[in-house]
Design an enzyme around this catalytic site. Structure first.
Site, PDB file in Angstrom:
ATOM      1  N   MET A  93       0.801  -1.227   0.000  1.00  0.00           N
ATOM      2  CA  MET A  93       0.000   0.000   0.000  1.00  0.00           C
ATOM      3  C   MET A  93       0.837   1.283   0.000  1.00  0.00           C
ATOM      4  O   MET A  93       0.489   2.254   0.655  1.00  0.00           O
ATOM      5  CB  MET A  93      -0.946  -0.007   1.213  1.00  0.00           C
ATOM      6  CG  MET A  93      -1.843  -1.222   1.266  1.00  0.00           C
ATOM      7  SD  MET A  93      -2.917  -1.365  -0.189  1.00  0.00           S
ATOM      8  CE  MET A  93      -4.184  -0.180   0.243  1.00  0.00           C
ATOM      9  N   ARG A  94       1.938   1.280  -0.749  1.00  0.00           N
ATOM     10  CA  ARG A  94       2.761   2.482  -0.880  1.00  0.00           C
ATOM     11  C   ARG A  94       3.080   2.720  -2.351  1.00  0.00           C
ATOM     12  O   ARG A  94       3.318   1.756  -3.084  1.00  0.00           O
ATOM     13  CB  ARG A  94       4.112   2.348  -0.151  1.00  0.00           C
ATOM     14  CG  ARG A  94       4.071   1.857   1.260  1.00  0.00           C
ATOM     15  CD  ARG A  94       3.528   2.838   2.250  1.00  0.00           C
ATOM     16  NE  ARG A  94       4.184   4.132   2.229  1.00  0.00           N
ATOM     17  CZ  ARG A  94       3.689   5.215   2.847  1.00  0.00           C
ATOM     18  NH1 ARG A  94       2.555   5.155   3.488  1.00  0.00           N
ATOM     19  NH2 ARG A  94       4.344   6.359   2.808  1.00  0.00           N
ATOM     20  N   HIS A 112      -3.714  -5.378  -9.587  1.00  0.00           N
ATOM     21  CA  HIS A 112      -4.759  -4.457  -9.122  1.00  0.00           C
ATOM     22  C   HIS A 112      -6.126  -5.075  -9.432  1.00  0.00           C
ATOM     23  O   HIS A 112      -6.328  -5.612 -10.528  1.00  0.00           O
ATOM     24  CB  HIS A 112      -4.602  -3.103  -9.836  1.00  0.00           C
ATOM     25  CG  HIS A 112      -5.609  -2.101  -9.378  1.00  0.00           C
ATOM     26  ND1 HIS A 112      -5.519  -1.461  -8.155  1.00  0.00           N
ATOM     27  CD2 HIS A 112      -6.754  -1.645  -9.945  1.00  0.00           C
ATOM     28  CE1 HIS A 112      -6.555  -0.658  -8.002  1.00  0.00           C
ATOM     29  NE2 HIS A 112      -7.314  -0.743  -9.087  1.00  0.00           N
ATOM     30  N   ASP A 144       4.920   2.154 -12.618  1.00  0.00           N
ATOM     31  CA  ASP A 144       5.582   3.457 -12.797  1.00  0.00           C
ATOM     32  C   ASP A 144       5.253   4.288 -11.559  1.00  0.00           C
ATOM     33  O   ASP A 144       4.585   3.783 -10.648  1.00  0.00           O
ATOM     34  CB  ASP A 144       5.166   4.089 -14.140  1.00  0.00           C
ATOM     35  CG  ASP A 144       3.714   4.521 -14.170  1.00  0.00           C
ATOM     36  OD1 ASP A 144       3.058   4.519 -13.104  1.00  0.00           O
ATOM     37  OD2 ASP A 144       3.228   4.868 -15.258  1.00  0.00           O
ATOM     38  N   ASP A 148      -1.290   2.978 -10.072  1.00  0.00           N
ATOM     39  CA  ASP A 148      -1.867   1.943 -10.945  1.00  0.00           C
ATOM     40  C   ASP A 148      -1.904   2.384 -12.414  1.00  0.00           C
ATOM     41  O   ASP A 148      -2.848   2.065 -13.146  1.00  0.00           O
ATOM     42  CB  ASP A 148      -3.287   1.563 -10.466  1.00  0.00           C
ATOM     43  CG  ASP A 148      -3.300   1.135  -9.004  1.00  0.00           C
ATOM     44  OD1 ASP A 148      -2.405   0.372  -8.609  1.00  0.00           O
ATOM     45  OD2 ASP A 148      -4.197   1.564  -8.269  1.00  0.00           O
TER      46      ASP A 148
END
Ligand code: GRF
Length: 220
Positions: A93-94, A112, A144, A148
């Site tokens: 979650m970063r 995702h 990147d 997402d």
């Protein structure tokens, strides 16, 4: 199998996608192995999964670092020390910055739970239900610095059924995530899929076609 591609898996939570990767790596013919699991959350259940599989499990709490750059430097050092070639985000979650991504250029993957570019960010399944889409799914993409936004490698589609709530849709998508992520890891580890000039190049042929669209309910 010797000379298998070493993966570093980054987690923050339950780690069911980590489990799917660990299970795939347990097969003798799979071309990759999990060398280290790093969690930024000390209580993440994913750490237990790593330990149970006999894989090094490391906690690096982002809050313990003075800056994002310091955290990511320490993270990169852990991965390099473990000999990691490919980094797999699995419920991590970063966001990652350009310095970290530059150290593993074209070799960071994420999964995702939506058909990107629709519904990036948090609560993708809830967003999908709220918009009333009839097809949902999951996406594996190169990472990147955006949220997402990286080049898409493969997607799997599931229907949104009448009466679905967030839990039901999440479970249906997660089943596909657990199938799709190991397949993509296999393709990148063998060099059949790679990033060139910011675009996904694939020599996987029909294998990726099979990944991209598949009828729910097919054996898998
Ligand atoms: C998955 O839905 C994944 O797509 C998203 O976060 C969730 C992580 O679940 N990035 P788990 O920790 O792998 O069970």
């Amino acid at each position: 199998m010797s000379g298998r591609t070493k993966l570093g898996v980054l987690v923050s939570g339950s780690g069911s996608n980590l489990q799917a990767l660990l299970d795939a790596c347990a097969r003798p013919d799979f071309p990759a192995e999990v060398a280290v699991v790093v969690s930024n959350v000390p209580t993440a259940f994913a750490l237990e999964r790593a330990k149970k599989a006999g894989v090094a499990a490391v906690v690096l709490e982002h809050k313990a670092f003075g800056s994002r750059a310091d955290f990511e430097k320490a993270l990169a050092e852990k991965l390099v020390a473990a000999g990691v070639e490919w980094v797999c985000l699995a419920g991590f979650m970063r966001l990652l910055g350009v310095d970290f991504l530059g150290r593993f250029a074209g070799k960071v993957l994420n999964i995702h739970p939506s058909l990107l570019p629709a519904f990036p960010g948090l609560h993708a399944q809830r967003q999908a239900l709220e918009r009333g889409v009839k097809l949902a799914g999951c996406t594996v993409h190169f990472v990147d610095p955006g949220m997402d936004t990286g080049p898409i490698i493969a997607q799997a589609v599931v229907p949104v059924l009448p009466g679905d709530d967030e839990a039901a849709l999440t479970a249906r998508i997660l089943k596909e995530e657990h199938r799709l992520y190991p397949l993509v890891v296999k393709l990148v580890a063998t060099g059949a899929v790679r990033l060139e000039g910011g675009r996904v190049v694939s020599e996987a042929g029909p294998a990726v076609g099979e990944l991209s669209l598949r009828n729910p309910g097919e054996p898998g």
